[in-house]
Enzyme design. Structure first.
Site, PDB file in Angstrom:
ATOM      1  N   GLY A 110       0.805  -1.223   0.000  1.00  0.00           N
ATOM      2  CA  GLY A 110       0.000   0.000   0.000  1.00  0.00           C
ATOM      3  C   GLY A 110       0.826   1.255   0.000  1.00  0.00           C
ATOM      4  N   CYS A 111       1.615   1.485  -1.026  1.00  0.00           N
ATOM      5  CA  CYS A 111       2.441   2.685  -1.090  1.00  0.00           C
ATOM      6  C   CYS A 111       2.316   3.305  -2.467  1.00  0.00           C
ATOM      7  CB  CYS A 111       3.905   2.346  -0.819  1.00  0.00           C
ATOM      8  SG  CYS A 111       4.672   1.368  -2.132  1.00  0.00           S
TER       9      CYS A 111
END
Length: 274
Positions: A110-111
């Site tokens: 999740g970046c």
């Protein structure tokens, strides 16, 4: 209180209906953090450079690199000029599990910097935008976020997504996209603009989020000269915007906004209420 290296004081110009004044704001720092497991970089994240050990441990646990803290035999934090490495050495038979986990990490992290594996790649060189191009008015910038609200049906349903829109001079949002991730929403917008053959130089990108390094990188690479957001830029995002000649306006509301870089593309002056 935050550690002193976590924030940066930045000068800007506050534009309001009753005038223009110089301001200084505290902006959060944003630094590439490399998560390294037994000598192999698994991911590079942009993060606030504080509580690195907590961040690294949480990442290792939630992303499945380790099952519990006892799987870590050694850990160290290594600062570099380009960023910070958080290095793990694991115990027992975690090596095979680590190799399997790394093969499966081709997208789910999740970046905003998925697919890179070095500190140098996180802060890549950006082109410098051309001078000139379309200018927009103070009124357009101030009203941009409100105009974008009319293009957020998924947000109206969920209250859990970001949006990115393209605004032409005159304040009209001609295209918008939504996504749970602010980076994804911007990528969707840039792709939709390409399909529609909309020239990014002819207006401004408007965001519902803060302005991080990745948002500046994507906007500059797309060739859009003006970036407007409802929230703050990070300190490093502002550095990149200045170096790339990107006009950056933040805290945009109907009553005004702050300009942090290259203000020449925004025409200030009287703004009548709509």
């Amino acid at each position: 209180m935050a550690s002193p290296w976590v924030t940066h004081s930045a000068a800007g110009v506050s534009v309001r209906r009753d005038g223009v004044r110089d301001i200084v704001r505290a902006l959060p720092e944003e630094t590439p953090i490399a998560l390294v497991f037994e000598g192999t970089t698994a991911a590079v994240m942009m993060a606030t450079p504080d509580d690195i050990a907590d961040f690294a441990m949480g990442f290792a646990l939630t992303e499945g690199f380790i099952a519990h803290p006892g799987d870590v035999s050694e850990f160290e934090i290594v600062p570099h000029e380009q960023g910070i490495e958080a290095r793990f050495w694991l115990t027992g038979d975690r090596s095979e599990a680590l190799r399997t986990r790394r093969r499966n990490m081709l997208g789910p992290v999740g970046c905003g910097l998925c697919g890179i594996d070095s500190l140098e790649q996180a802060i890549r060189a950006l082109p410098v935008l051309e001078d000139g191009g379309s200018a927009i008015s103070q009124c357009d910038v101030a009203r941009g976020a409100d105009a974008l609200r009319a293009h957020q049906p998924l947000h109206d349903q969920t209250r859990a997504v970001h949006a990115a829109g393209f605004m032409r001079p005159g304040g009209t949002i001609v295209l918008a996209r939504e996504d749970v991730g602010r980076h994804n929403a911007l990528d969707k917008l840039i792709g939709a603009m390409a399909h529609a053959k909309i020239d990014p130089r002819e207006g401004a990108i408007v965001l519902t989020s803060r302005i991080s390094v990745e948002m500046v990188q994507k906007s500059v690479i797309a060739g859009c000269p003006i970036l407007v957001a409802v929230s703050a830029p990070t300190a490093h995002a502002l550095r990149l915007a200045k170096g790339s000649k990107l006009t950056l306006a933040a805290f945009a509301r109907n009553d005004g906004f702050d300009i942090f870089s290259h203000p020449e593309r925004i025409k200030t002056g009287a703004c009548n209420a709509a």
